[in-house]
Scaffold this active site. Sequence first.
Site, mmCIF file in Angstrom:
data_model
loop_
_atom_site.group_PDB
_atom_site.id
_atom_site.type_symbol
_atom_site.label_atom_id
_atom_site.label_comp_id
_atom_site.label_asym_id
_atom_site.label_seq_id
_atom_site.Cartn_x
_atom_site.Cartn_y
_atom_site.Cartn_z
ATOM 1 N N HIS A 1 0.786 -1.269 0.073
ATOM 2 C CA HIS A 1 0.068 0.120 -0.014
ATOM 3 C C HIS A 1 0.813 1.480 -0.126
ATOM 4 C CE1 HIS A 1 -2.954 2.783 1.043
ATOM 5 N NE2 HIS A 1 -2.524 3.131 2.065
ATOM 6 N N SER A 2 0.420 2.218 -0.921
ATOM 7 C CA SER A 2 0.781 3.526 -0.666
ATOM 8 C C SER A 2 2.613 3.365 -0.944
ATOM 9 C CB SER A 2 0.645 4.238 0.538
ATOM 10 O OG SER A 2 0.919 5.567 0.385
#
Length: 388
Positions: free
Chosen positions: A258-259
């Site tokens: 994620h991210s």
Amino acid sequence: MLSHLCAAIPELYILWITMAQIAGQEDREKTTALKDGQLRHIKTGEPFVFNAREDLHRWNQKRYEALGEIITQYVYELLEKKCNMTKAILPVDATEDEATSFIYLSPDALSNPSKLLVLIQGSGVVRAGQWARRLIINQDLDSGTQIPFITRAIEEGYGVMVLNPNENYLEVEKPAMFSPLPSPTEPSDEPAEKRERKDDKEGKKKREFYEKYRNPQKETETERIPVRENGSSEEHVLYVWDHFVSKAAAKNVFIMAHSYGGLSFVELMNQREMQVKNRACAVALTDSAHNIWLQETSKGTQDWMQQHCCNWVSSPEPLDTPLDSMLPDCPRVSAGTERHELTSWMSYNSIFRFFSEVLEAKEDEEAVETSNIVTTRSSSLKSKHQDL
């Protein structure tokens, strides 16, 4: 339940109560609890309120940070008790007196012969097992933590590794600097009564100033000692790959990042391109922060990402709607939400379906190759027999 957690970590419980007392809330009216995966006021059932004291922003911020620390410990407890995971200390050869970090491993993370799922969070205050602290506090545990991903992966036969890229330093208090004793003040000609009134007035001003700007936690100067070979998210992901993922028995490695975790994964590919290509089966990214130009990825990495990666990004479009890729790295589809922190949770089912489809296609391809090899060998043996 937070009360259960407080019993497990009394030092944080004391901190929480101390904060309540400083705010004049000795009856603990503002104490909250985790109920059904949601953070709620014990008495009223209302959600967490950041501005508990509208005139004291720093107090509210420190209160929020203290709650975040409690939640971090609670998530660790869930990883260990609900998911049956164990800590692996980093570096693997750490000495007793050096800064260390850790990751979490399922019982079969290293021994599972078939599938391994590696979870990489984004940057910031979140620690192992968390996607977003804001979601844990304001929404629920399912959306804000990795627990649903871990439990489902285990149910579907995966070994699981939970990385901890933000736990990369040890914060220690700096030694107090001793200041010289003040020189004695000259005796004043002011009458004692006037001097006392003046002191009282100045004391009142100091108390009023402290009341307005006070900090519920004692401010101390600290320094950060980086964890050896794990001083950044990129270093951490590379270290875990070298010492754990590359040594795992799993034939098929799946990665979800994620991210900023996506950026760290791309950096891993830059450093270990052939190893990742040989071991990784599929990579699911959620609102990844990577940039193939700034990170100077090779053409081979870009082509591989096109075939093996998918990035679920924040978008107003319905879930799984294909989107134009701004860069030639990997397909982008909508996560079905415009909120960055929600992209992982909203893509939950789609990601597991993506992994299953990729694995099924790979197994079908391997079956065809095996069948062709058997057919070729059979034809060769038949030809030799006819020649004889």
